[in-house]
Design an enzyme around this catalytic site. Structure first.
Site, PDB file in Angstrom:
ATOM      1  N   GLU A   6       7.424   5.924  54.177  1.00 33.98           N
ATOM      2  CA  GLU A   6       7.282   5.881  52.712  1.00 33.98           C
ATOM      3  C   GLU A   6       5.828   6.055  52.262  1.00 33.98           C
ATOM      4  O   GLU A   6       5.129   5.076  52.032  1.00 33.98           O
ATOM      5  CB  GLU A   6       7.849   4.571  52.145  1.00 33.98           C
ATOM      6  CG  GLU A   6       7.816   4.559  50.618  1.00 33.98           C
ATOM      7  CD  GLU A   6       8.310   3.259  49.985  1.00 33.98           C
ATOM      8  OE1 GLU A   6       8.477   3.229  48.765  1.00 33.98           O
ATOM      9  OE2 GLU A   6       8.530   2.271  50.724  1.00 33.98           O
TER      10      GLU A   6
ATOM     11  N   LYS B 234      11.099   8.402  52.462  1.00 37.10           N
ATOM     12  CA  LYS B 234      11.245   7.804  51.128  1.00 37.10           C
ATOM     13  C   LYS B 234      10.055   8.251  50.290  1.00 37.10           C
ATOM     14  O   LYS B 234       8.914   7.870  50.559  1.00 37.10           O
ATOM     15  CB  LYS B 234      11.324   6.273  51.209  1.00 37.10           C
ATOM     16  CG  LYS B 234      11.522   5.625  49.829  1.00 37.10           C
ATOM     17  CD  LYS B 234      11.941   4.164  49.923  1.00 37.10           C
ATOM     18  CE  LYS B 234      12.070   3.551  48.535  1.00 37.10           C
ATOM     19  NZ  LYS B 234      12.681   2.217  48.539  1.00 37.10           N
TER      20      LYS B 234
END
Length: 300
Positions: A182, A219
């Site tokens: 992420e 993500k």
């Protein structure tokens, strides 16, 4: 619920191809007061950290046990470490999620970020990582999540963030788990679109270095240019590309996400928008159901 290969394959298939989204239920110490405030619980309702975490656990349990929270629309859930170690309906949370709800459990493992350098924030060292990953396996966790932040289109900073994310991701894979990589680009960054172009190239570079046993979930912030990350979603080493809500309202996040056909949602604040401790169960379930339906629709 320690892992077995049949469960792991079933969970991997669900994340790679399931219809729905990943719920982010992983607010940590720093963001918990804000999450509780959004839920209608003011800071004078608790006097110790223990009480605070107890209240957020109650909120998460209310979400997880709601009839609106099922595998028909939610394919995974990211947990805070305390939540992983907690119980819901007398069962360990990861066991409950998978066996009762059909929802794949992930664990947030990062311990915050360093100060901004070269327009980005890399992860702080994660003490006790080896033990934490082993414990996560024992609890039946499928994967991990670790968040860094990109503030501006600075190639040096972005390269550092991505390199660190993948280095950590390889440790997670070696422990038998799947990392959610992420590197968040802030939605209010004045150079957001340019940062995303640099970020995509850096991610591609790192993906091409993985071998066929090493898979990740990405993500990412919903890109300014719709469809920018489609080619990442098609990469053989990527199980799924999921989107963070990044501070957008639920409606805005869903509207932007719906323009990206190869991304699904992994929302936190947007999932809990409009939920309140003061609501009756019927009111709570209706409000959560409305959010779930919106996010699910945008993820299709």
């Amino acid at each position: 619920m320690a892992k077995d290969t049949v469960v792991e394959q079933s969970q991997a298939d669900r994340i790679a191809a399931g219809a729905g989204f990943i719920a982010a239920l992983d607010q940590s110490g720093g963001s918990t007061p804000k999450a509780l405030k959004q839920y209608g619980v003011e800071e004078d309702a608790y006097s110790t950290e223990e009480e605070m975490f107890g209240l957020i656990h109650d909120m998460r349990c209310r979400i997880m046990t709601s009839p609106a929270f099922t595998s028909e629309k939610v394919i995974g859930a990211i947990l805070f470490e305390r939540t992983m170690r907690g119980e819901v309906n007398g069962m360990p949370v990861p066991t409950y999620l998978w066996e009762e709800r059909g929802v794949v459990p992930f664990l947030k493992i990062d311990k915050g970020m360093e100060d901004v350098k070269d327009g980005a924030q890399i992860l702080k060292p994660i003490d006790g990582l080896t033990e934490l990953l082993a414990t996560a396996r024992e609890f039946g966790i499928f994967g991990t999540k670790e968040r860094s932040v990109i503030h501006e289109a600075n190639a040096t900073g972005i390269a550092a963030v991505v390199a660190q994310q993948f280095e950590l991701g390889k440790e997670v894979i070696a422990a038998g788990l799947v990392p959610i990589v992420e590197p968040e680009v802030l939605i209010d960054s004045p150079t957001k679109a340019e940062a995303e172009t640099i970020l995509k190239a850096e991610i591609e570079k790192q993906l091409d270095l993985l071998d066929e046993t090493q898979n990740v979930v990405l993500k990412l912030t919903i890109p300014t240019e719709a469809g920018l990350y489609d080619s990442l979603a098609d990469h053989p080493r990527v199980l799924r590309v999921v989107a963070l809500s990044g501070g957008y309202t639920t409606d805005d996040a869903c509207e932007k996400l719906s323009k990206n056909a190869k991304m699904i949602a992994s929302f936190s604040r947007a999932l809990a928008e409009g939920l309140s401790a003061q609501q009756s169960d019927d009111e709570f379930n209706a409000a959560l159901g409305a959010n779930v339906d919106k996010i699910y629709g945008a993820s299709l």
